[in-house]
Design a protein around this motif. Structure first.
Motif, short mmCIF file in Angstrom:
data_model
loop_
_atom_site.label_atom_id
_atom_site.label_comp_id
_atom_site.label_asym_id
_atom_site.label_seq_id
_atom_site.Cartn_x
_atom_site.Cartn_y
_atom_site.Cartn_z
N UNK A 102 0.84 -1.33 -0.01
CA UNK A 102 0.03 0.00 0.02
C UNK A 102 0.87 1.37 0.05
N UNK A 103 1.95 1.21 0.88
CA UNK A 103 2.83 2.28 0.88
C UNK A 103 3.66 2.55 -0.44
N UNK A 104 4.01 1.56 -1.17
CA UNK A 104 4.58 1.62 -2.24
C UNK A 104 3.72 1.92 -3.50
N UNK A 105 2.48 1.81 -3.29
CA UNK A 105 1.60 2.04 -4.44
C UNK A 105 1.35 3.58 -4.24
N UNK A 106 1.09 4.01 -2.91
CA UNK A 106 0.98 5.33 -2.45
C UNK A 106 2.27 6.20 -3.23
N UNK A 107 3.19 5.81 -2.86
CA UNK A 107 4.41 6.45 -3.11
C UNK A 107 4.50 6.64 -4.90
N UNK A 108 4.26 5.61 -5.55
CA UNK A 108 4.18 5.46 -6.81
C UNK A 108 3.08 6.33 -7.37
N UNK A 109 1.90 6.44 -6.81
CA UNK A 109 1.06 7.49 -7.18
C UNK A 109 1.35 8.71 -7.01
N UNK A 110 2.04 9.07 -5.73
CA UNK A 110 2.50 10.67 -5.67
C UNK A 110 3.55 10.84 -6.85
#
Length: 382
Positions: A102-110
């Motif tokens: 989830x954190x990696x996906x949020x980082x990629x989204x940002x």
């Protein structure tokens, strides 16, 4: 066999040789190249090693003189903050197992949605040689070679005076540009060099150094036409002098002292006298001169005619002030002209405005030259 009391000599493998000798030397060389290239790319006032520079790999570069609006700065700040937040989330996700994806996906989204503005709004176009600089000496002979190369390659379209008024200009699909002072605004020397080498119709036969000579020649013409206003600093061409009591020496040997260069003419006797404030250099067209220092070199006369915005036949009476670092800082046209002029701020307020002061203000100009030296990072800028 190894006898009693004899120590076994260790056998060196190929890896030992690399590790102990070649590998450290290679790492040191790579470090020097990287450091030298970084200094050149960032235009830092630090010594550089000639020939050790990598081509600039990007299509854009930072330009401190490029105007950037507050709106663009805000978007850049927001984009940088989102990238920093994405890096933190990615680092946290890699460190902790819970919620990692989830954190990696949020980082990629940002990272994907960072609102970077278009590069043209805050960066200048770049070429592989953007941060290259000429290694040629800035001499009259080099300037005259640059003029010959320009006349052979460019004058038919861009004109003898580089004003875009060549004899072939009207027959071209687009009118050729002027190659004067605007050419040198917000452009580095290496970029002008690149455009000369890759300009349609230009064929530099033999040594590409002719392209560097053309850059120097065009800069001298632009300085002559504009007085240096809005241009990077221009060095005084190095000429051979004969100095009273000191024999022959180059102009560069006078570094550390302000120099006044006078083109000998009918009314320059007063200006050619020894002056305790400056080293007086007199240019002549082959005639002897009783002066502190003199040059009778015809090439020197022609080169300084470029810088005066004059022809060799009209140069007589012109004067130049050269600062302690060897930069041209002020110019006097001679004749009926009442003032010194400068593209720098040594002749009055207004930063780099083309302003003038009375000839009697020479003391003030010399003080201003010492008070506002040319920064080291302006060396060989184009």
């Amino acid at each position: 066999m190894v006898g009693a009391g004899q120590a076994r000599v260790p056998r060196l493998t190929a890896w030992d040789v690399v590790r102990r000798g070649w590998l450290p030397a290679s790492i040191l060389l790579l470090f020097l190249v990287a450091a030298n290239t970084l200094v050149a790319w960032l235009d830092l006032p630090a010594p550089r090693l000639p020939g050790l520079q990598l081509p600039w790999p990007f299509a854009w570069r930072y330009d401190a003189d490029l105007p950037v609006s507050p709106y663009v700065w805000r978007k850049l700040a927001l984009a940088a903050a989102m990238v920093a937040a994405a890096a933190l989330l990615a680092g946290w996700g890699l460190w902790r197992r819970r919620g990692r994806w989830a954190m990696l996906a949020a980082g990629a989204l940002l990272l994907a949605n960072a609102p970077w503005p278009r590069p043209a709004l805050y960066l200048a176009p770049a070429v592989p040689s953007s941060f290259d600089r000429s290694g040629l000496p800035y001499t009259p002979a080099s300037l005259l070679q640059g003029r010959l190369a320009y006349q052979a390659q460019c004058a038919a379209c861009h004109g003898e005076a580089a004003d875009g008024q060549g004899p072939r200009a009207a027959s071209l699909p687009t009118w050729p540009s002027s190659l004067g002072q605007p050419l040198f605004q917000n452009r580095l020397e290496g970029e002008i060099y690149w455009r000369i080498l890759h300009h349609p119709g230009v064929s530099i036969s033999g040594d590409a150094a002719d392209a560097w000579r053309m850059v120097d020649y065009l800069r001298a013409l632009a300085y002559g036409a504009s007085g240096g206003a809005g241009m990077p600093a221009v060095p005084a061409p190095d000429i051979s002098l004969s100095c009273r009591g000191r024999g022959r020496m180059p102009l560069s040997a006078l570094r550390g002292q302000p120099v006044r260069i006078v083109a000998h003419g009918p009314a320059t006797a007063q200006d050619e006298r020894d002056d305790p404030r400056v080293v007086t250099v007199v240019l002549t067209r082959g005639a002897a001169a009783d002066a502190e220092c003199a040059s009778a070199d015809a090439e020197a006369w022609d080169a300084y005619a470029f810088l005066a915005g004059a022809t060799p036949d009209t140069l007589a009476g012109a004067q130049f002030l050269v600062d302690r670092q060897g930069w041209l800082r002020a110019r006097h046209a001679g004749g009926d002209s009442p003032a010194w002029t400068s593209g720098d701020n040594v002749c009055g307020p207004g930063d780099r405005l083309h302003v003038a002061v009375a000839v009697q203000g020479l003391d003030q100009i010399l003080k201003a030259m010492d008070a506002s030296p040319i920064p080291p990072d302006r060396d060989r800028r184009g």
